[in-house]
Scaffold this motif. Structure first.
Motif, PDB file in Angstrom:
ATOM      1  N   PHE A   1       0.855  -1.179   0.000  1.00  0.00           N
ATOM      2  CA  PHE A   1       0.000   0.000   0.000  1.00  0.00           C
ATOM      3  C   PHE A   1       0.891   1.228   0.000  1.00  0.00           C
ATOM      4  CE2 PHE A   1      -4.342   1.250   0.430  1.00  0.00           C
ATOM      5  CZ  PHE A   1      -4.289   2.518   0.978  1.00  0.00           C
ATOM      6  N   PRO A   2       1.360   1.634  -1.159  1.00  0.00           N
ATOM      7  CA  PRO A   2       2.326   2.730  -1.199  1.00  0.00           C
ATOM      8  C   PRO A   2       1.705   4.093  -0.928  1.00  0.00           C
ATOM      9  CG  PRO A   2       1.753   2.038  -3.407  1.00  0.00           C
ATOM     10  CD  PRO A   2       1.054   1.099  -2.465  1.00  0.00           C
ATOM     11  N   VAL A   3       2.364   4.871  -0.096  1.00  0.00           N
ATOM     12  CA  VAL A   3       1.963   6.250   0.161  1.00  0.00           C
ATOM     13  C   VAL A   3       3.211   7.108   0.093  1.00  0.00           C
ATOM     14  CG1 VAL A   3       1.077   7.849   1.880  1.00  0.00           C
ATOM     15  CG2 VAL A   3      -0.019   5.651   1.575  1.00  0.00           C
ATOM     16  N   THR A   4       3.154   8.173  -0.676  1.00  0.00           N
ATOM     17  CA  THR A   4       4.320   9.032  -0.838  1.00  0.00           C
ATOM     18  C   THR A   4       4.000  10.482  -0.502  1.00  0.00           C
ATOM     19  OG1 THR A   4       3.769   9.323  -3.172  1.00  0.00           O
ATOM     20  CG2 THR A   4       5.341   7.571  -2.622  1.00  0.00           C
ATOM     21  N   ILE A   5       3.096  10.693   0.429  1.00  0.00           N
ATOM     22  CA  ILE A   5       2.701  12.039   0.821  1.00  0.00           C
ATOM     23  C   ILE A   5       3.350  12.377   2.158  1.00  0.00           C
ATOM     24  CG2 ILE A   5       0.760  13.540   1.380  1.00  0.00           C
ATOM     25  CD1 ILE A   5      -1.004  11.671  -0.284  1.00  0.00           C
ATOM     26  N   THR A   6       4.062  13.482   2.224  1.00  0.00           N
ATOM     27  CA  THR A   6       4.671  13.925   3.470  1.00  0.00           C
ATOM     28  C   THR A   6       3.581  14.199   4.501  1.00  0.00           C
ATOM     29  OG1 THR A   6       6.480  14.933   2.257  1.00  0.00           O
ATOM     30  CG2 THR A   6       6.148  15.692   4.514  1.00  0.00           C
ATOM     31  N   GLY A   7       3.765  13.733   5.721  1.00  0.00           N
ATOM     32  CA  GLY A   7       2.819  13.958   6.799  1.00  0.00           C
ATOM     33  C   GLY A   7       1.708  12.929   6.875  1.00  0.00           C
ATOM     34  N   VAL A   8       1.741  11.906   6.003  1.00  0.00           N
ATOM     35  CA  VAL A   8       0.717  10.866   6.005  1.00  0.00           C
ATOM     36  C   VAL A   8       1.401   9.523   6.233  1.00  0.00           C
ATOM     37  CG1 VAL A   8      -1.064   9.697   4.652  1.00  0.00           C
ATOM     38  CG2 VAL A   8      -0.737  12.165   4.410  1.00  0.00           C
ATOM     39  N   TYR A  16      -6.790  -4.821   8.403  1.00  0.00           N
ATOM     40  CA  TYR A  16      -7.332  -3.487   8.654  1.00  0.00           C
ATOM     41  C   TYR A  16      -6.272  -2.471   8.271  1.00  0.00           C
ATOM     42  CZ  TYR A  16     -10.771  -0.475  10.918  1.00  0.00           C
ATOM     43  OH  TYR A  16     -11.755   0.441  11.168  1.00  0.00           O
ATOM     44  N   CYS A  17      -6.668  -1.334   7.758  1.00  0.00           N
ATOM     45  CA  CYS A  17      -5.722  -0.300   7.320  1.00  0.00           C
ATOM     46  C   CYS A  17      -6.064   1.024   8.003  1.00  0.00           C
ATOM     47  CB  CYS A  17      -5.826  -0.157   5.800  1.00  0.00           C
ATOM     48  SG  CYS A  17      -4.807   1.160   5.129  1.00  0.00           S
ATOM     49  N   TRP A  18      -5.060   1.693   8.535  1.00  0.00           N
ATOM     50  CA  TRP A  18      -5.218   3.015   9.133  1.00  0.00           C
ATOM     51  C   TRP A  18      -4.438   4.006   8.295  1.00  0.00           C
ATOM     52  CZ3 TRP A  18      -3.854  -1.294  11.862  1.00  0.00           C
ATOM     53  CH2 TRP A  18      -4.680  -1.693  12.898  1.00  0.00           C
ATOM     54  N   ILE A  19      -5.016   5.159   8.054  1.00  0.00           N
ATOM     55  CA  ILE A  19      -4.311   6.242   7.372  1.00  0.00           C
ATOM     56  C   ILE A  19      -4.282   7.410   8.351  1.00  0.00           C
ATOM     57  CG2 ILE A  19      -4.239   7.780   5.395  1.00  0.00           C
ATOM     58  CD1 ILE A  19      -5.944   5.718   3.891  1.00  0.00           C
ATOM     59  N   ALA A  20      -3.085   7.807   8.756  1.00  0.00           N
ATOM     60  CA  ALA A  20      -2.914   8.894   9.722  1.00  0.00           C
ATOM     61  C   ALA A  20      -2.394  10.132   9.008  1.00  0.00           C
ATOM     62  CB  ALA A  20      -1.943   8.470  10.821  1.00  0.00           C
ATOM     63  N   PHE A  21      -3.165  11.202   9.062  1.00  0.00           N
ATOM     64  CA  PHE A  21      -2.757  12.487   8.500  1.00  0.00           C
ATOM     65  C   PHE A  21      -2.137  13.269   9.654  1.00  0.00           C
ATOM     66  CE2 PHE A  21      -6.127  10.784   5.934  1.00  0.00           C
ATOM     67  CZ  PHE A  21      -5.691  11.013   4.641  1.00  0.00           C
ATOM     68  N   ARG A  22      -0.819  13.389   9.673  1.00  0.00           N
ATOM     69  CA  ARG A  22      -0.090  13.907  10.832  1.00  0.00           C
ATOM     70  C   ARG A  22       0.372  15.354  10.699  1.00  0.00           C
ATOM     71  NH1 ARG A  22       1.649  10.060  14.373  1.00  0.00           N
ATOM     72  NH2 ARG A  22       1.181   7.930  13.805  1.00  0.00           N
ATOM     73  N   THR A  23       0.194  15.933   9.534  1.00  0.00           N
ATOM     74  CA  THR A  23       0.657  17.295   9.301  1.00  0.00           C
ATOM     75  C   THR A  23      -0.518  18.147   8.844  1.00  0.00           C
ATOM     76  OG1 THR A  23       2.834  16.456   8.663  1.00  0.00           O
ATOM     77  CG2 THR A  23       2.308  18.700   8.002  1.00  0.00           C
ATOM     78  N   ALA A  24      -0.643  19.352   9.401  1.00  0.00           N
ATOM     79  CA  ALA A  24      -1.730  20.248   9.012  1.00  0.00           C
ATOM     80  C   ALA A  24      -1.663  20.531   7.518  1.00  0.00           C
ATOM     81  CB  ALA A  24      -1.637  21.547   9.797  1.00  0.00           C
ATOM     82  N   SER A  26      -4.207  20.328   3.512  1.00  0.00           N
ATOM     83  CA  SER A  26      -5.332  19.773   2.758  1.00  0.00           C
ATOM     84  C   SER A  26      -4.861  18.552   1.984  1.00  0.00           C
ATOM     85  CB  SER A  26      -5.880  20.817   1.794  1.00  0.00           C
ATOM     86  OG  SER A  26      -6.409  21.900   2.514  1.00  0.00           O
ATOM     87  N   TYR A  27      -5.659  17.508   2.001  1.00  0.00           N
ATOM     88  CA  TYR A  27      -5.312  16.253   1.350  1.00  0.00           C
ATOM     89  C   TYR A  27      -6.497  15.754   0.534  1.00  0.00           C
ATOM     90  CZ  TYR A  27      -1.699  16.221   4.952  1.00  0.00           C
ATOM     91  OH  TYR A  27      -0.653  16.549   5.773  1.00  0.00           O
ATOM     92  N   THR A  28      -6.225  14.927  -0.444  1.00  0.00           N
ATOM     93  CA  THR A  28      -7.253  14.228  -1.205  1.00  0.00           C
ATOM     94  C   THR A  28      -6.914  12.750  -1.173  1.00  0.00           C
ATOM     95  OG1 THR A  28      -7.559  16.118  -2.670  1.00  0.00           O
ATOM     96  CG2 THR A  28      -8.375  13.991  -3.451  1.00  0.00           C
ATOM     97  N   ASP A  74     -13.054  10.935  -4.986  1.00  0.00           N
ATOM     98  CA  ASP A  74     -12.059  11.582  -4.131  1.00  0.00           C
ATOM     99  C   ASP A  74     -12.703  12.140  -2.862  1.00  0.00           C
ATOM    100  OD1 ASP A  74     -10.201  11.062  -6.075  1.00  0.00           O
ATOM    101  OD2 ASP A  74     -10.097  13.115  -6.813  1.00  0.00           O
ATOM    102  N   LEU A  75     -12.027  11.945  -1.733  1.00  0.00           N
ATOM    103  CA  LEU A  75     -12.462  12.519  -0.465  1.00  0.00           C
ATOM    104  C   LEU A  75     -11.493  13.630  -0.090  1.00  0.00           C
ATOM    105  CD1 LEU A  75     -13.215   9.238   1.510  1.00  0.00           C
ATOM    106  CD2 LEU A  75     -14.835  10.707   0.315  1.00  0.00           C
ATOM    107  N   SER A  76     -12.024  14.800   0.255  1.00  0.00           N
ATOM    108  CA  SER A  76     -11.192  15.925   0.683  1.00  0.00           C
ATOM    109  C   SER A  76     -11.044  15.887   2.190  1.00  0.00           C
ATOM    110  CB  SER A  76     -11.825  17.249   0.257  1.00  0.00           C
ATOM    111  OG  SER A  76     -11.897  17.322  -1.135  1.00  0.00           O
ATOM    112  N   ILE A  77      -9.814  16.054   2.660  1.00  0.00           N
ATOM    113  CA  ILE A  77      -9.517  16.007   4.088  1.00  0.00           C
ATOM    114  C   ILE A  77      -8.742  17.261   4.439  1.00  0.00           C
ATOM    115  CG2 ILE A  77      -8.283  14.736   5.895  1.00  0.00           C
ATOM    116  CD1 ILE A  77      -8.709  12.411   3.472  1.00  0.00           C
ATOM    117  N   SER A  78      -9.200  17.973   5.467  1.00  0.00           N
ATOM    118  CA  SER A  78      -8.525  19.175   5.933  1.00  0.00           C
ATOM    119  C   SER A  78      -8.076  18.942   7.368  1.00  0.00           C
ATOM    120  CB  SER A  78      -9.483  20.371   5.869  1.00  0.00           C
ATOM    121  OG  SER A  78      -8.879  21.527   6.396  1.00  0.00           O
TER     122      SER A  78
END
Length: 104
Positions: A1-8, A16-24, A26-28, A74-78
């Motif tokens: 499950f590759p993720v290349t976004i800084t702060g995620v 089960y999969c958790w996605i943690a958005f750790r940096t203030a 906006s994400y999609t 797409d889901l927008s996350i702030s």
């Protein structure tokens, strides 16, 4: 499950999969087409503490919602930041600031 976004950060365990958005910011997120519902946990950043001998900032709120139906668009996350601590003062203390809103 590759993720290349800084702060995620992505965690996987026991199917089960958790996605943690750790940096203030906006994400999609585009969920895989096989994902039709998610469990949502939002933990807001707390308020900033006062300076010198003042107390710590208040804790952020928590929202938990299980089995939220989604479609594969797409889901927008702030993600809001926690509040800044109060600036040092020669006598007494300055108040910290409130954290920003986080919405999903």
């Amino acid at each position: 499950f590759p993720v290349t976004i800084t702060g995620v950060t992505v965690y996987q365990d026991l199917g089960y999969c958790w996605i943690a958005f750790r940096t203030a910011g906006s994400y999609t997120w585009t969920p895989p087409s096989t994902v039709t519902e998610i469990d949502l946990l939002v933990v807001a950043g707390g308020g900033g503490g006062g300076s010198r001998h003042a107390g710590g900032g208040g804790g952020g709120g928590v929202i938990s919602n299980l089995g939220v139906s989604i479609n594969s668009t797409d889901l927008s996350i702030s993600v809001g930041a926690g509040g800044a601590g109060g600036a040092a003062a020669s006598s007494g203390g300055n108040s910290g600031s409130n954290g920003a809103d986080s919405i999903g």
